[in-house]
Design a protein around this motif. Structure first.
Motif, PDB file in Angstrom:
ATOM      1  N   LEU A   1       0.865  -1.178   0.000  1.00 45.22           N
ATOM      2  CA  LEU A   1       0.000   0.000   0.000  1.00 45.22           C
ATOM      3  C   LEU A   1       0.904   1.232   0.000  1.00 45.22           C
ATOM      4  CD1 LEU A   1      -2.881   1.191   0.247  1.00 45.22           C
ATOM      5  CD2 LEU A   1      -2.573   1.107   2.733  1.00 45.22           C
ATOM      6  N   VAL A   2       0.774   2.095  -1.030  1.00 47.38           N
ATOM      7  CA  VAL A   2       1.667   3.236  -1.218  1.00 47.38           C
ATOM      8  C   VAL A   2       0.859   4.517  -1.204  1.00 47.38           C
ATOM      9  CG1 VAL A   2       3.427   4.272  -2.702  1.00 47.38           C
ATOM     10  CG2 VAL A   2       3.163   1.790  -2.643  1.00 47.38           C
ATOM     11  N   ALA A   3       1.358   5.528  -0.491  1.00 43.31           N
ATOM     12  CA  ALA A   3       0.737   6.854  -0.486  1.00 43.31           C
ATOM     13  C   ALA A   3       1.603   7.807  -1.296  1.00 43.31           C
ATOM     14  CB  ALA A   3       0.579   7.355   0.945  1.00 43.31           C
ATOM     15  N   ASN A   4       1.005   8.415  -2.326  1.00 42.03           N
ATOM     16  CA  ASN A   4       1.674   9.443  -3.129  1.00 42.03           C
ATOM     17  C   ASN A   4       0.855  10.716  -2.987  1.00 42.03           C
ATOM     18  OD1 ASN A   4       3.258  10.849  -4.901  1.00 42.03           O
ATOM     19  ND2 ASN A   4       2.363   9.913  -6.750  1.00 42.03           N
ATOM     20  N   GLY A   5       1.250  11.552  -2.057  1.00 43.05           N
ATOM     21  CA  GLY A   5       0.422  12.706  -1.732  1.00 43.05           C
ATOM     22  C   GLY A   5      -0.835  12.244  -1.025  1.00 43.05           C
ATOM     23  N   SER A   6      -1.973  12.652  -1.560  1.00 43.32           N
ATOM     24  CA  SER A   6      -3.251  12.242  -0.968  1.00 43.32           C
ATOM     25  C   SER A   6      -3.827  11.005  -1.636  1.00 43.32           C
ATOM     26  CB  SER A   6      -4.264  13.397  -1.086  1.00 43.32           C
ATOM     27  OG  SER A   6      -4.491  13.709  -2.457  1.00 43.32           O
ATOM     28  N   HIS A   7      -3.083  10.438  -2.600  1.00 41.12           N
ATOM     29  CA  HIS A   7      -3.563   9.282  -3.346  1.00 41.12           C
ATOM     30  C   HIS A   7      -2.955   7.991  -2.784  1.00 41.12           C
ATOM     31  CE1 HIS A   7      -5.297  11.983  -6.312  1.00 41.12           C
ATOM     32  NE2 HIS A   7      -4.120  12.610  -6.401  1.00 41.12           N
ATOM     33  N   LEU A   8      -3.803   6.977  -2.728  1.00 31.63           N
ATOM     34  CA  LEU A   8      -3.363   5.659  -2.259  1.00 31.63           C
ATOM     35  C   LEU A   8      -3.420   4.661  -3.398  1.00 31.63           C
ATOM     36  CD1 LEU A   8      -5.060   5.248   1.240  1.00 31.63           C
ATOM     37  CD2 LEU A   8      -2.613   5.371   0.785  1.00 31.63           C
ATOM     38  N   PHE A   9      -2.421   3.772  -3.461  1.00 30.60           N
ATOM     39  CA  PHE A   9      -2.363   2.734  -4.495  1.00 30.60           C
ATOM     40  C   PHE A   9      -2.031   1.398  -3.835  1.00 30.60           C
ATOM     41  CE2 PHE A   9      -1.165   6.745  -6.398  1.00 30.60           C
ATOM     42  CZ  PHE A   9      -1.935   6.799  -7.555  1.00 30.60           C
ATOM     43  N   VAL A  10      -2.661   0.343  -4.335  1.00 32.02           N
ATOM     44  CA  VAL A  10      -2.355  -1.018  -3.894  1.00 32.02           C
ATOM     45  C   VAL A  10      -1.620  -1.721  -5.024  1.00 32.02           C
ATOM     46  CG1 VAL A  10      -3.269  -3.243  -3.175  1.00 32.02           C
ATOM     47  CG2 VAL A  10      -4.332  -1.143  -2.326  1.00 32.02           C
ATOM     48  N   LEU A  11      -0.404  -2.181  -4.737  1.00 30.11           N
ATOM     49  CA  LEU A  11       0.415  -2.877  -5.734  1.00 30.11           C
ATOM     50  C   LEU A  11       0.366  -4.373  -5.451  1.00 30.11           C
ATOM     51  CD1 LEU A  11       3.609  -0.626  -5.734  1.00 30.11           C
ATOM     52  CD2 LEU A  11       1.498  -0.297  -7.003  1.00 30.11           C
ATOM     53  N   ASP A  12      -0.011  -5.140  -6.471  1.00 27.56           N
ATOM     54  CA  ASP A  12       0.088  -6.600  -6.359  1.00 27.56           C
ATOM     55  C   ASP A  12       0.945  -7.116  -7.501  1.00 27.56           C
ATOM     56  OD1 ASP A  12      -1.529  -6.502  -8.588  1.00 27.56           O
ATOM     57  OD2 ASP A  12      -3.362  -7.072  -7.522  1.00 27.56           O
ATOM     58  N   ASN A  13       0.865  -8.386  -7.798  1.00 28.57           N
ATOM     59  CA  ASN A  13       1.765  -8.969  -8.807  1.00 28.57           C
ATOM     60  C   ASN A  13       1.547  -8.386 -10.195  1.00 28.57           C
ATOM     61  OD1 ASN A  13       2.754 -10.588  -6.828  1.00 28.57           O
ATOM     62  ND2 ASN A  13       1.576 -12.397  -7.397  1.00 28.57           N
ATOM     63  N   THR A  14       0.327  -7.987 -10.494  1.00 33.07           N
ATOM     64  CA  THR A  14      -0.008  -7.648 -11.884  1.00 33.07           C
ATOM     65  C   THR A  14      -0.405  -6.200 -12.106  1.00 33.07           C
ATOM     66  OG1 THR A  14      -2.299  -8.366 -11.482  1.00 33.07           O
ATOM     67  CG2 THR A  14      -0.761 -10.010 -12.353  1.00 33.07           C
ATOM     68  N   ALA A  15      -0.870  -5.503 -11.073  1.00 35.81           N
ATOM     69  CA  ALA A  15      -1.450  -4.184 -11.326  1.00 35.81           C
ATOM     70  C   ALA A  15      -1.200  -3.236 -10.174  1.00 35.81           C
ATOM     71  CB  ALA A  15      -2.961  -4.312 -11.572  1.00 35.81           C
ATOM     72  N   CYS A  16      -1.328  -1.933 -10.499  1.00 39.90           N
ATOM     73  CA  CYS A  16      -1.308  -0.864  -9.511  1.00 39.90           C
ATOM     74  C   CYS A  16      -2.722  -0.286  -9.470  1.00 39.90           C
ATOM     75  CB  CYS A  16      -0.289   0.201  -9.901  1.00 39.90           C
ATOM     76  SG  CYS A  16      -0.311   1.662  -8.836  1.00 39.90           S
ATOM     77  N   THR A  17      -3.433  -0.499  -8.365  1.00 36.68           N
ATOM     78  CA  THR A  17      -4.841  -0.138  -8.276  1.00 36.68           C
ATOM     79  C   THR A  17      -5.026   1.049  -7.339  1.00 36.68           C
ATOM     80  OG1 THR A  17      -5.389  -2.473  -8.538  1.00 36.68           O
ATOM     81  CG2 THR A  17      -7.150  -1.011  -7.789  1.00 36.68           C
ATOM     82  N   PRO A  18      -5.613   2.179  -7.822  1.00 33.08           N
ATOM     83  CA  PRO A  18      -5.883   3.307  -6.920  1.00 33.08           C
ATOM     84  C   PRO A  18      -7.052   2.982  -5.995  1.00 33.08           C
ATOM     85  CG  PRO A  18      -6.696   3.769  -9.132  1.00 33.08           C
ATOM     86  CD  PRO A  18      -5.959   2.466  -9.216  1.00 33.08           C
ATOM     87  N   VAL A  19      -6.950   3.393  -4.726  1.00 34.98           N
ATOM     88  CA  VAL A  19      -8.004   3.150  -3.752  1.00 34.98           C
ATOM     89  C   VAL A  19      -8.267   4.446  -2.977  1.00 34.98           C
ATOM     90  CG1 VAL A  19      -7.597   0.685  -3.474  1.00 34.98           C
ATOM     91  CG2 VAL A  19      -6.306   2.299  -2.090  1.00 34.98           C
ATOM     92  N   THR A  20      -9.506   4.560  -2.480  1.00 28.68           N
ATOM     93  CA  THR A  20      -9.889   5.740  -1.694  1.00 28.68           C
ATOM     94  C   THR A  20     -10.521   5.277  -0.391  1.00 28.68           C
ATOM     95  OG1 THR A  20     -10.298   6.998  -3.719  1.00 28.68           O
ATOM     96  CG2 THR A  20     -11.242   7.854  -1.645  1.00 28.68           C
ATOM     97  N   PRO A  21      -9.906   5.577   0.748  1.00 29.95           N
ATOM     98  CA  PRO A  21     -10.511   5.181   2.027  1.00 29.95           C
ATOM     99  C   PRO A  21     -11.828   5.921   2.247  1.00 29.95           C
ATOM    100  CG  PRO A  21      -8.198   5.783   2.303  1.00 29.95           C
ATOM    101  CD  PRO A  21      -8.599   6.220   0.939  1.00 29.95           C
ATOM    102  N   PRO A  22     -12.861   5.235   2.656  1.00 32.52           N
ATOM    103  CA  PRO A  22     -14.146   5.917   2.891  1.00 32.52           C
ATOM    104  C   PRO A  22     -14.062   6.871   4.075  1.00 32.52           C
ATOM    105  CG  PRO A  22     -14.231   3.657   3.677  1.00 32.52           C
ATOM    106  CD  PRO A  22     -12.946   3.794   2.937  1.00 32.52           C
ATOM    107  N   GLY A  23     -14.545   8.097   3.852  1.00 35.38           N
ATOM    108  CA  GLY A  23     -14.602   9.057   4.952  1.00 35.38           C
ATOM    109  C   GLY A  23     -13.312   9.776   5.242  1.00 35.38           C
ATOM    110  N   LEU A  24     -12.280   9.666   4.373  1.00 34.38           N
ATOM    111  CA  LEU A  24     -11.025  10.373   4.613  1.00 34.38           C
ATOM    112  C   LEU A  24     -11.253  11.871   4.426  1.00 34.38           C
ATOM    113  CD1 LEU A  24      -8.008   9.978   5.253  1.00 34.38           C
ATOM    114  CD2 LEU A  24      -7.587   9.945   2.789  1.00 34.38           C
ATOM    115  N   SER A  25     -10.664  12.674   5.297  1.00 39.33           N
ATOM    116  CA  SER A  25     -10.885  14.124   5.277  1.00 39.33           C
ATOM    117  C   SER A  25     -10.470  14.734   3.939  1.00 39.33           C
ATOM    118  CB  SER A  25     -10.088  14.784   6.414  1.00 39.33           C
ATOM    119  OG  SER A  25     -10.146  16.191   6.305  1.00 39.33           O
TER     120      SER A  25
END
Length: 808
Positions: free
Chosen positions: A170-194
């Motif tokens: 799980l990587v944070a680039n600024g306010s953006h979060l990404f989940v890296l697995d074997n095949t893809a980099c998937t952007p994610v957004t935590p619910p309720g983040l300020s």
């Protein structure tokens, strides 16, 4: 619930400020890397108390970026070039491995050491801003994860997640979060983040990998599940935070001199810290390690809260007070007991005291609670004792390992989770063999899982000691392990051999009762003659074959054969193998041993595999020569006869066109008789000195098969039959020709007359012969063949004859 575990004695002027520190979970050891000067760096492995350093190393390798611990308490040191060095708990170097060429070339920016379902893993962020992952350092399989979009510099923070038996980053680039697995980099957004947050500056995953805490630059703390689907709470702090640690749905946040515990209720608990500290997440709390103290922060267990909170009226609290008053010999004890009994909660009170005792770290408090529980049990008739007994046993073990001389501050929850087997392993890693054995005996652990396993580890450690002689160590090991069940001496001997003590390994193998365990190590040690002797002594032919095949590949041909000559059993088995697999090797063996008879046999067998007649005869001639050398004249003569027969068969094939080559003498004569070549049969009869009886039988059957009755009659008159004439009768009857059979009845001897007459159906003739011979048995045989209605006169005559014979 703040518990002081130990006082630390590191003697560091600036505390932990200039140190890399890593602590193993479940009360594990601490690794400390101190940058003392530019030229001198020290790695220390500590337990948790003054003057209990497990080892001290002077670091002479590359720049260390991170320390960490494996699941088996090995220390990992990750260097800037991607090399990972592995040390055991006492500072012994075990091995090293690399995280790949790309990491080596671009250098390591950050490293995280984590535990996955597959073992201990290492995740690295390189200078090229790419992530490389290895989920199990014991089976290195490097994975290069996908790139993070728009990542211009090092990410503000990142962490390793383990979900569904798969490790992700799980990587944070600024306010953006990404989940890296074997095949893809998937952007994610935590619910309720300020929405006010412009950057996520810190993140932490819970001990169980179920929960996640995020800290933003706006001072907000977001807590939720690690899959980022559910939010527990979002809090705002008025001051800036350094780095949070979480345990279950609560987070522990630490910055300069202040520790905050944040939960779902949006309230915080504050603690002030005197020194620079590090936080170590645990299953049921957080360990706080500073330069002077080692403490545990955990949620107050429910049973302890019920008993010890102010003015508590819980059953356990009342029982504890009742016991205290009982010790004072006060009547209030009875009042407290009555109050508990009136509510029918005495069993619950005992249970609470027992459970609370398990969560306490102070032995005196434990004893007080257990005495109260024991006091309450006296007033219960059917309370099961198992819980109380089990808790007493567990606490005795826990107190022993928590002692400052051991330094494993386990809680009861951690102990139950890690199991007794893992605790014994940890004691063994620390070389605390007597304590490990005591724990095994006290808990009545099965011997093969407990005492025997500990003794095996002790023996493996003992054989590596250089101070004592081979004889002393071998005797000490044999005495110590004499009554232990299920211990393989071969494993101990292997460790001795790996330590360069070959003679000690051989001595230890003498105690190994299983030859199958002895032999492989002896071969590995290049003790081939001894290995072969052990294999033969075992009586296991498969094991002997294994050694022989190994020697065949390792030794030159001459030495191999010479070794086999000294071991007749192995030589015999190898010959059996060669008969089926390596014929040429078998020939070489016979040549080396001057075994001419076996060489002759070899050439005879080889001749049957040849298709060309000349080659077959050449082999047979070689066999003849070898038989004569061996003074086996019968074998030589027989082989010469075979050669003459082959030449005769080829000549007849060329003249008559009949397929004969390869036939036996019997089959050759039979074939010739079937085609009417009687003269050639006579020639074979004379040349090969065929016995008269055999020849007559052969010709008789061949002529009968051909139904050449005229030739058969001539043959019978050629001279007196050596087999008699009853066979002529029987052969004719077999081919359904009674007419021809009757011709030979008169020539049958008197002893066989009855049988011959009966064969052709002449009952009267058989009766005459039987009466003439006055043989009761033969008369009875003829009587059984007579019909009572048609042959009554003959029957009467035979009966009279039988009576006459009987009187005599």
């Amino acid at each position: 619930y703040y518990i002081e575990l130990y006082e630390m004695g590191w003697n560091l002027k600036d505390g932990l400020r200039d140190c890399l520190v890593a602590a193993a979970p479940y009360g594990g050891p601490i690794g400390e890397f101190c940058f003392i000067t530019l030229l001198r760096k020290i790695v220390s492995e500590y337990s948790f108390v003054d003057d209990l350093s497990l080892c001290l190393l002077q670091w002479k390798s590359g720049v260390v970026k991170q320390l960490g611990w494996t699941v088996s308490d090995d220390l990992l040191c990750v260097q800037e070039d991607g090399t990972v060095l592995v040390y055991d708990l006492l500072g012994g170097f075990k091995r090293h491995f690399s995280m790949g060429n790309e990491v080596s070339q671009s250098q390591v920016l950050e490293t995280k050491i984590f535990h996955s379902p597959y073992g201990t893993g290492v995740a690295i962020l390189t200078g090229a801003l790419r992530f490389t992952l290895a989920t199990n350092i014991d089976d290195i399989k490097l994975r290069r994860l996908p790139e993070v979009p728009d990542l211009q510099g090092a990410p503000s923070c990142w962490a390793v997640l383990t979900q569904d038996r798969q490790s992700k980053v799980l990587v944070a680039n600024g306010s953006h979060l990404f989940v890296l697995d074997n095949t893809a980099c998937t952007p994610v957004t935590p619910p309720g983040l300020s929405p006010q947050a412009s950057s996520i500056v810190h993140m932490c995953v819970s001990f169980s990998y179920k929960y996640l805490a995020l800290l933003t630059d706006s001072g907000h703390v977001w807590m939720g599940t690690s899959n980022l689907k559910d939010k527990f709470v979002l809090l705002l702090f008025s001051c800036r935070c350094r780095r949070p640690k979480s345990q279950q749905p609560s987070a522990v946040v630490m910055w300069d001199g202040l520790l905050l515990v944040v939960g779902e209720c949006k309230e915080t608990i504050q603690y002030h810290l005197d020194d620079d500290s590090i936080l170590v997440p645990e299953l049921d709390g957080v360990r706080i390690i500073s330069g002077t103290h080692h403490e545990l922060l955990q949620e107050v267990p429910g049973a302890c809260e019920e008993i010890f909170k102010i003015a508590s009226m819980a059953p356990g609290a009342l029982l504890l007070e009742a016991h205290k008053e009982y010790e004072k010999e006060s009547q209030k004890a009875d009042e407290y007991l009555r109050e508990i009994k009136e509510q029918s909660l005495l069993s619950e009170a005992v249970r609470q005291c027992v459970e609370a005792a398990g969560h306490e770290h102070e032995p005196e408090t434990q004893k007080t609670l257990l005495r109260a529980a024991s006091f309450g049990k006296c007033f219960l008739s059917n309370f099961p004792p198992e819980q109380f007994v089990s808790m007493c046993r567990d606490l005795r073990v826990l107190n022993a390992v928590r002692d400052y001389t051991v330094g494993i501050p386990l809680s009861l929850t951690q102990f139950k989770q890690m199991t007794i087997q893992v605790l014994i392993d940890r004691l063994v890693y620390r070389k605390l063999y007597p304590l490990a054995i005591e724990v095994c005996c006290y808990l009545k652990t099965p011997e093969y899982q407990g005492v025997s396993r500990v003794l095996k580890h002790w023996a493996c450690y003992k054989v590596q000691q250089k101070e004592e002689s081979d004889e002393v160590i071998a005797k000490a090991v044999s005495v110590k392990l004499a009554d232990a069940a299920g211990i393989s001496y071969s494993e101990i001997a292997t460790k001795a051999y790996e330590s360069g003590r070959t003679e000690l390994a051989i001595k230890l193998l003498e105690f190994e009762p299983r030859s199958g365990e002895q032999v492989p190590l002896l071969l590995k040690m290049k003790k081939s003659p001894l290995a072969l002797s052990k294999a033969i002594e075992s009586g296991d032919t498969d094991l002997v074959y294994t050694v022989v095949m190994y020697l065949k590949n390792e030794l030159n041909r001459g030495d191999f054969f010479m070794m086999l000559r000294n071991q007749p059993v192995a030589l015999s088995l190898y010959k059996q193998f060669c008969k089926h697999q390596e014929q040429d090797t078998l020939k070489d063996l016979f040549n080396q041993d001057d075994d001419h008879e076996e060489l002759g046999n070899f050439y005879v067998k080889a001749s049957y595999k040849e298709q060309r007649l000349e080659a077959r005869i050449a082999h047979l001639q070689s066999a003849v020569d070898e038989y004569y050398k061996a003074k086996k004249e019968f074998s030589a003569k027989t082989t010469e006869d075979e050669m003459r027969l082959l030449r005769f068969q080829r000549k007849l094939e060329e003249e008559k066109g009949e397929q004969l080559v390869g036939f036996s003498l019997h089959d050759t004569m039979t074939t010739l008789l079937s085609v009417g070549l009687h003269k050639h049969v006579e020639q074979l009869y004379k040349d090969f000195r065929v016995p008269d009886k055999r020849f007559w039988w052969l010709r008789l059957k061949a002529l009968a098969e051909k139904e050449d009755w005229e030739e058969l009659e001539k043959f019978s008159k050629s001279k007196k039959s050596p087999i008699g004439y009853l066979p002529f009768v029987e052969v004719c009857i077999k081919h359904h020709n009674k007419y021809e059979a009757r011709k030979y009845v008169s020539k049958v001897t008197l002893e066989q007359k009855v049988k011959a007459h009966l064969a052709v159906g002449d009952v009267e003739g058989a009766a005459e012969a039987a009466i003439e011979r006055r043989n009761e048995s033969e008369i009875g045989t003829v009587l059984s063949r007579c019909a009572a209605t048609t042959d009554h006169l003959l029957v009467e005559r035979l009966n009279r004859a039988k009576a006459t014979v009987a009187k005599k």
